[in-house]
Design an enzyme around this catalytic site. Structure first.
Site, PDB file in Angstrom:
ATOM      1  CG  HIS A   1      48.897  42.606  41.603  1.00  0.00           C
ATOM      2  ND1 HIS A   1      49.674  43.786  41.058  1.00  0.00           N
ATOM      3  CD2 HIS A   1      47.662  42.931  42.311  1.00  0.00           C
ATOM      4  CE1 HIS A   1      48.679  44.829  41.546  1.00  0.00           C
ATOM      5  NE2 HIS A   1      47.726  44.468  42.273  1.00  0.00           N
TER       6      HIS A   1
ATOM      7  CG  ASP B   1      41.401  40.756  44.851  1.00  0.00           C
ATOM      8  OD1 ASP B   1      42.756  41.039  44.611  1.00  0.00           O
ATOM      9  OD2 ASP B   1      40.701  40.584  45.613  1.00  0.00           O
TER      10      ASP B   1
HETATM   11  P1  GDP Z   1      45.109  40.946  41.093  1.00  0.00           P
HETATM   12  O1  GDP Z   1      44.965  41.563  42.302  1.00  0.00           O
HETATM   13  O2  GDP Z   1      44.201  41.867  40.011  1.00  0.00           O
HETATM   14  O3  GDP Z   1      46.318  40.701  40.486  1.00  0.00           O
HETATM   15  O4  GDP Z   1      44.146  39.522  41.027  1.00  0.00           O
HETATM   16  P2  GDP Z   1      44.463  38.318  41.983  1.00  0.00           P
HETATM   17  O5  GDP Z   1      45.888  37.674  41.764  1.00  0.00           O
HETATM   18  O6  GDP Z   1      44.282  38.976  43.296  1.00  0.00           O
HETATM   19  O7  GDP Z   1      43.144  37.375  41.647  1.00  0.00           O
HETATM   20  C1  GDP Z   1      42.909  36.849  40.559  1.00  0.00           C
HETATM   21  C2  GDP Z   1      43.027  35.280  40.449  1.00  0.00           C
HETATM   22  O8  GDP Z   1      42.393  34.927  39.406  1.00  0.00           O
HETATM   23  C3  GDP Z   1      44.351  34.665  40.673  1.00  0.00           C
HETATM   24  O9  GDP Z   1      44.289  33.558  41.396  1.00  0.00           O
HETATM   25  C4  GDP Z   1      44.518  34.662  39.154  1.00  0.00           C
HETATM   26  O10 GDP Z   1      45.569  33.461  39.050  1.00  0.00           O
HETATM   27  C5  GDP Z   1      43.224  33.930  38.734  1.00  0.00           C
HETATM   28  N1  GDP Z   1      43.158  34.258  37.281  1.00  0.00           N
HETATM   29  C6  GDP Z   1      43.430  35.331  36.524  1.00  0.00           C
HETATM   30  N2  GDP Z   1      42.993  35.305  35.241  1.00  0.00           N
HETATM   31  C7  GDP Z   1      41.973  34.178  35.285  1.00  0.00           C
HETATM   32  C8  GDP Z   1      41.048  33.316  34.176  1.00  0.00           C
HETATM   33  O11 GDP Z   1      40.970  34.014  32.997  1.00  0.00           O
HETATM   34  N3  GDP Z   1      40.600  32.347  34.823  1.00  0.00           N
HETATM   35  C9  GDP Z   1      40.732  31.993  35.955  1.00  0.00           C
HETATM   36  N4  GDP Z   1      40.025  30.894  36.312  1.00  0.00           N
HETATM   37  N5  GDP Z   1      41.560  32.389  36.902  1.00  0.00           N
HETATM   38  C10 GDP Z   1      42.416  33.474  36.315  1.00  0.00           C
HETATM   39  P1  IMO Z   2      44.766  43.993  44.367  1.00  0.00           P
HETATM   40  O1  IMO Z   2      45.822  44.950  44.075  1.00  0.00           O
HETATM   41  C1  IMO Z   2      40.861  43.617  46.870  1.00  0.00           C
HETATM   42  C2  IMO Z   2      40.299  46.775  50.089  1.00  0.00           C
HETATM   43  C3  IMO Z   2      40.167  45.899  51.148  1.00  0.00           C
HETATM   44  C4  IMO Z   2      39.191  46.952  52.039  1.00  0.00           C
HETATM   45  C5  IMO Z   2      39.562  48.355  51.261  1.00  0.00           C
HETATM   46  C6  IMO Z   2      40.566  49.201  52.313  1.00  0.00           C
HETATM   47  O2  IMO Z   2      44.989  42.595  44.779  1.00  0.00           O
HETATM   48  O3  IMO Z   2      43.320  44.238  43.565  1.00  0.00           O
HETATM   49  P2  IMO Z   2      43.089  48.725  52.923  1.00  0.00           P
HETATM   50  O4  IMO Z   2      43.887  47.739  53.526  1.00  0.00           O
HETATM   51  O5  IMO Z   2      43.664  49.072  51.400  1.00  0.00           O
HETATM   52  O6  IMO Z   2      43.019  49.878  53.719  1.00  0.00           O
HETATM   53  O7  IMO Z   2      41.775  48.056  52.636  1.00  0.00           O
HETATM   54  O8  IMO Z   2      39.957  48.034  50.093  1.00  0.00           O
HETATM   55  N1  IMO Z   2      41.485  46.234  49.000  1.00  0.00           N
HETATM   56  C7  IMO Z   2      41.410  45.457  48.228  1.00  0.00           C
HETATM   57  N2  IMO Z   2      40.315  44.336  47.679  1.00  0.00           N
HETATM   58  N3  IMO Z   2      41.893  43.661  46.043  1.00  0.00           N
HETATM   59  C8  IMO Z   2      43.071  44.649  46.290  1.00  0.00           C
HETATM   60  O9  IMO Z   2      44.207  44.762  45.822  1.00  0.00           O
HETATM   61  C9  IMO Z   2      42.908  45.789  47.522  1.00  0.00           C
HETATM   62  N4  IMO Z   2      43.229  46.495  48.229  1.00  0.00           N
HETATM   63  C10 IMO Z   2      42.509  47.177  49.185  1.00  0.00           C
HETATM   64  O10 IMO Z   2      39.833  44.593  51.201  1.00  0.00           O
HETATM   65  O11 IMO Z   2      38.000  46.631  51.677  1.00  0.00           O
HETATM   66 MG    MG Z   3      44.668  40.892  44.314  1.00  0.00          MG
END
Ligand code: GDP
Ligand code: IMO
Ligand code: MG
Length: 427
Positions: free
Chosen positions: A36, A8
């Protein structure tokens, strides 16, 4: 493109940004455990299995062999995108050798987590319950697995499921599962039907990617999950079941290491983790709550509140090392506005008092360390409208400079908000 912490980090946003300069975007690991996010104006998209490049009309998106594909979730995702006017057709290709996440994998995931919760304190992983671990376990044990290409041969699929269903049923019973049961014929019919729907997308993606390379196209590999969740190199056993560092790229795509010429590592300006497992810089206090509120730190896939803490550069430096990171994207810097002081973890103090700058990719030993911090002055201004690095408050620039010094890798991208426009790119 790879996440350097526990997931994340904002990978979706950066894939979207980098897609503009690539022709093909590839997922090489994980499955629907990923979430994502891409924000374009008022529109917010959460991608789970489909590469975030799908939002561009002229790019090819590939789900390669290293991914575990839940066809039900995939179709839901395709339909949701189409309903919002995003074209999903010939631009999406799925490996015939990717493994299938079956409903019973999700049941096993849930049952195992529940039994660990009940029986053994501190052993449940806190998975996303998307069936990821059990699907990869079947892949490794070979005889019990179903691959995407198998969905295209209904008779063989039925025979396979008739053989393996009783074994899976025994496994489920042993885990204490009392929910739904497996009907192999009904399952074979349902998944053959899913296979017919997905058939136009299913190909040998290894040759496809090599054909693209041969034609001079550029490929962006979209890492899912993150390097500290890597099965071999993460905080085992609190990891996911795939190789989410860049080390997973060759195995997960068939593209050799030597073809990779740039590795963009994505890091938050602080740290988060969702699920169980060691987190040395975690803040269980008002500061942690403030980061969670300002960063809206709730899971994209499960909605769970994320654990929040200070930036751990021991961990990020380790990820840079194993991933071969050539440049960094520092995300969510805007979240850190308004703190008097900011802390960066630069070393770990071990139980015997020794201080080290080396990460410990082992959950039990990592739980015993104490983080050693450097304190930097904060900044009060909101920075979400800043357009270049030189325009950031002096202390925000200092924070980025210090990250570069400690990691020895340049910060190429700074993100100050979720939108495409809120991005400062080094020239
Ligand atoms: P990913 O799994 O790595 O793609 O990340 P996620 O989408 O799960 O979580 C990242 C969150 O942060 C999302 O809600 C994005 O819209 C938000 N986000 C990404 N870059 C920024 C930033 O620079 N500032 C803020 N405030 N939010 C961001
Ligand atoms: P993105 O791509 C955050 C974590 C789960 C758990 C561990 C194992 O959005 O960054 P699983 O379901 O894969 O067997 O869970 O890994 N986990 C993530 N945490 N972002 C992710 O993906 C994750 N994918 C798995 O929370 O702790
Ligand atoms: Mg994510």
């Amino acid at each position: 493109m790879v996440g350097l912490q526990w997931g994340d980090e904002g990978k979706g946003k950066i894939v979207d940004l980098l897609t503009a300069e690539h022709d093909v975007i590839v997922r090489y690991n994980g499955g629907a455990n990923a979430g994502h996010t891409v924000v374009v104006g008022d529109e917010r998209y959460a991608l789970h299995l489909i590469p975030a490049g799908i939002l561009y009309t002229d790019k090819v998106c590939v789900i390669a062999n290293g991914v575990v594909v839940d066809p039900i979730k995939l179709l839901e995702e395709i339909q949701a995108l189409r309903a919002r006017g995003i074209e999903v057709g010939d631009n999406l290709r799925i490996s015939n050798r990717a493994h299938v996440v079956m409903p019973y994998h999700k049941w096993m995931d849930e049952a195992l987590e529940a039994s660990l919760h009940g029986a053994a304190e501190g052993m449940a992983i806190g998975t996303t319950k998307r069936g990821i671990g059990p699907a990869y376990a079947d892949k490794v044990s070979r005889a019990l697995a179903v691959r995407v290409g198998d969905l295209l041969e209904p008779e063989r699929l039925r025979r396979t499921l008739r053989t393996i269903a009783p074994l899976h049923a025994k496994h489920l019973a042993a885990l204490g599962w009392t929910g739904a049961t497996i009907d192999p014929d009904a399952l074979a019919e349902e998944f053959a039907s899913l296979g017919r729907t997905l058939a136009p997308h299913i190909v040998d993606t290894t040759y496809l990617l090599h054909d693209f390379l041969g034609q001079g196209h550029s490929i962006l590999m979209e890492g899912a999950n993150a390097s500290l969740l890597d099965l071999d190199h993460g905080t085992f056993p609190f990891v996911t079941s795939s190789h989410c560092s860049t080390l997973g790229i060759p195995a997960g795509t068939g593209v050799p290491l030597g073809r990779i010429d740039r590795v963009v590592g994505i890091m938050k300006a602080y740290a988060t983790r969702v699920g169980a497992g060691p987190f040395p810089t975690e803040l269980n206090d008002d500061t942690g709550d403030r980061i969670r509120d300002r960063g809206h730190e709730y899971g994209t896939t499960t909605g769970r509140p994320r654990r929040c803490g200070w930036l751990d550069l021991v961990a990020v430096r380790y990820s840079c090392m194993i991933c071969g990171v050539t440049g960094l994207a520092c995300m969510l810097l805007d979240v850190l506005s308004g703190f008097d002081e900011l802390r960066i973890c630069t070393h770990y103090r071990l139980r015997d008092g020794t201080v080290t700058d080396r990460f410990i990719p082992d959950a039990k030993r990592l739980e015993e360390i104490e983080p050693v911090y450097e304190t930097l002055p904060g900044w009060s201004e909101e920075i979400d409208a800043t357009t270049d690095r030189a325009g950031l408050p002096a202390n925000a620039q200092r924070y980025l400079d210090r990250i570069e010094e400690i990691l020895g890798v340049p910060v190429e991208i700074v993100s100050v908000g979720p939108e495409r426009t809120q991005t400062l790119v080094a020239v």
